[in-house]
Design a protein around this motif. Structure first.
Motif, PDB file in Angstrom:
ATOM      1  N   ARG A  42       0.831  -1.211   0.000  1.00 41.46           N
ATOM      2  CA  ARG A  42       0.000   0.000   0.000  1.00 41.46           C
ATOM      3  C   ARG A  42       0.865   1.260   0.000  1.00 41.46           C
ATOM      4  O   ARG A  42       0.613   2.213  -0.755  1.00 41.46           O
ATOM      5  N   LEU A  43       1.898   1.259   0.832  1.00 36.49           N
ATOM      6  CA  LEU A  43       2.771   2.427   0.916  1.00 36.49           C
ATOM      7  C   LEU A  43       3.564   2.632  -0.373  1.00 36.49           C
ATOM      8  O   LEU A  43       3.727   3.766  -0.847  1.00 36.49           O
ATOM      9  N   TYR A  44       4.038   1.522  -0.945  1.00 32.40           N
ATOM     10  CA  TYR A  44       4.758   1.633  -2.215  1.00 32.40           C
ATOM     11  C   TYR A  44       3.853   2.229  -3.292  1.00 32.40           C
ATOM     12  O   TYR A  44       4.270   3.071  -4.101  1.00 32.40           O
ATOM     13  N   ARG A  45       2.589   1.802  -3.307  1.00 33.58           N
ATOM     14  CA  ARG A  45       1.658   2.286  -4.330  1.00 33.58           C
ATOM     15  C   ARG A  45       1.352   3.775  -4.149  1.00 33.58           C
ATOM     16  O   ARG A  45       1.241   4.524  -5.134  1.00 33.58           O
ATOM     17  N   LEU A  46       1.213   4.211  -2.907  1.00 32.95           N
ATOM     18  CA  LEU A  46       0.985   5.637  -2.650  1.00 32.95           C
ATOM     19  C   LEU A  46       2.168   6.469  -3.144  1.00 32.95           C
ATOM     20  O   LEU A  46       1.994   7.521  -3.775  1.00 32.95           O
ATOM     21  N   ALA A  47       3.373   5.988  -2.829  1.00 33.10           N
ATOM     22  CA  ALA A  47       4.573   6.701  -3.272  1.00 33.10           C
ATOM     23  C   ALA A  47       4.666   6.711  -4.791  1.00 33.10           C
ATOM     24  O   ALA A  47       5.008   7.725  -5.411  1.00 33.10           O
ATOM     25  N   LEU A  48       4.327   5.582  -5.397  1.00 35.88           N
ATOM     26  CA  LEU A  48       4.381   5.463  -6.855  1.00 35.88           C
ATOM     27  C   LEU A  48       3.483   6.510  -7.518  1.00 35.88           C
ATOM     28  O   LEU A  48       3.880   7.155  -8.499  1.00 35.88           O
TER      29      LEU A  48
END
Length: 442
Positions: free
Chosen positions: A359-365
């Motif tokens: 989830r965090l990776y996707r937000l950053a992406l």
């Protein structure tokens, strides 16, 4: 009104030319009222009398004298001789501007631009500022250049913006115009890209107390391509200097830090961490990052978190590191989200949670993608990392190479090293691999 006339007509032995102005003012001459007001306001040839000056200005303005109307607008706008009243300022500026008074046009334009005393309206602000500039009023040049540069109220035109900003920066010594002139030289928009020339204009603006110019000047000395790059893990950051004056960078950061400015505190931390203009000392760097973090600097929080997680300059403490990363991630910093995602992925300082990591990776992406599409080379490089390693998305070497190339064209040093097939590995991967291989704590 009667009281004002009585006081104005009071007999006094004024010296010339005030005596003549007052005699004509008694006869209702608005120009004489204005000239007398100027004398009483400045104390030129007579003892200053601010109350009388304002009454004379106002009477001349009420008789339709444009210069007096503009002056009354200024006094209400700035709260001089009278209580600040933006609506009254707009009223008098408008009267004078309609008579062609350029100074009033500038005042009215600024009020429309800032929404003071009138609803904010950028097109109307541009209309009045443009009219004033076309009349040769130098006070209009700076804002006109800014509006053309930013596209507020008018279509962007960097070339014309550069023309007006240069006039204001040179002829009026306008510190904000000097700052924008530096920005144009740094970015190559409206001016030839020239970091040394950018530094000249930043320095002129900074010398007049512009904190933003101090920050940008320090970053220009300290960072690749003059941008305010703040890489995720400072201990492994590679900074290529375009304009190598590290001692000056440190001096500007120190100047800012005197007022506890978080950018100054952060900057000293970077200089201490990397040995830029100051003796390299990771422990002292951590102290500066901590002070900046306490003042809300999310990037300092991220770096300090990384230092706790790696034991750099501080005793290793995964929980403190993850907590700092979470604080910065909660503020929306994409780099912190990636760092916290690595912690969740590896169970460092927090419980292992692959779903939260994704989830965090996707937000950053999403954040990197938005900035990358707008041409930010740092975001383009970060986005390439995501595609290369499958962080928040499916891995794609083709897309990774595409974004690395764009980042390299924008001057990003990491992307250039990656495409040159050096042994360089991006900081996220090193950090994540380091966490995975670190011995578990008792």
């Amino acid at each position: 009104m009667g009281k004002e006339k009585k006081e104005i007509r009071e007999e006094k032995n004024y010296p010339e030319p005030v005596r003549s102005y007052m005699e004509m003012a008694k006869q209702g001459d608005p120009e004489a009222m204005f000239m007398a007001a100027e004398c009483f306001f400045s104390g030129n040839g007579v003892d200053a009398d601010c109350d009388l000056a304002f009454r004379l200005y106002r009477q001349a303005a009420q008789k339709g004298y444009a210069d007096a109307q503009a002056m009354v607008g200024d006094l209400y706008d700035m709260g001089m001789l009278v209580k600040t009243d933006s609506k009254q300022a707009v009223k008098w500026y408008r009267k004078a501007a309609k008579q062609g008074n350029a100074a009033a046009m500038v005042g009215l334009g600024y009020n429309y631009y800032n929404g003071d005393g009138v609803k904010r309206d950028y097109p109307k602000a541009y209309e009045w500022i443009r009219k004033a500039a076309d009349k040769g009023c130098q006070d209009a040049f700076g804002l006109l250049g800014e509006m053309l540069m930013t596209g507020r109220g008018v279509k962007k035109n960097y070339e014309e913006a550069g023309y007006w900003l240069t006039l204001s920066a040179v002829n009026r010594n306008n510190r904000y115009a000097q700052f924008l002139e530096a920005e144009m030289h740094r970015t190559g928009k409206g001016e030839t890209q020239d970091f040394k020339e950018a530094a000249v204009w930043y320095r002129r603006s900074a010398a007049q107390g512009t904190d933003a110019a101090k920050i940008c000047l320090a970053m220009l000395y300290n960072c690749c391509n003059g941008s305010r790059q703040r890489k995720l893990w400072g201990i492994q950051t590679s900074v290529e200097l375009t304009y190598n004056k590290l001692d000056e960078a440190a001096e500007w950061f120190i100047d800012l830090a005197k007022d506890d400015d978080p950018d100054g505190l952060f900057g000293i931390g970077i200089c201490r961490l990397m040995g830029y203009g100051l003796k390299q000392n990771a422990e002292k760097a951590a102290k500066w990052f901590r002070r900046a973090s306490e003042r809300g600097d999310d990037i300092a929080m991220t770096l300090l978190g990384a230092m706790y997680l790696t034991g750099t300059g501080v005793k290793r403490d995964d929980k403190k590191g993850a907590k700092l990363l979470k604080a910065a991630a909660d503020k929306g910093l994409p780099d912190a989200r990636c760092g916290l995602a690595a912690c969740c992925e590896c169970g460092s300082g927090v419980e292992q949670n692959l779903q939260e990591a994704d989830r965090l990776y996707r937000l950053a992406l999403e954040q990197y993608m938005q900035a990358a599409e707008q041409g930010d080379p740092d975001a383009q490089c970060a986005l390439a990392h995501c595609y290369e390693h499958g962080c928040g998305t499916d891995a794609s070497h083709d897309l990774a190479d595409e974004w690395y190339k764009k980042a390299m064209e924008g001057g990003n040093a990491e992307a250039r090293r990656h495409l040159s097939q050096s042994s360089y590995t991006d900081t996220w991967t090193r950090f994540r691999d380091m966490l995975k291989s670190a011995p578990e704590k008792d």
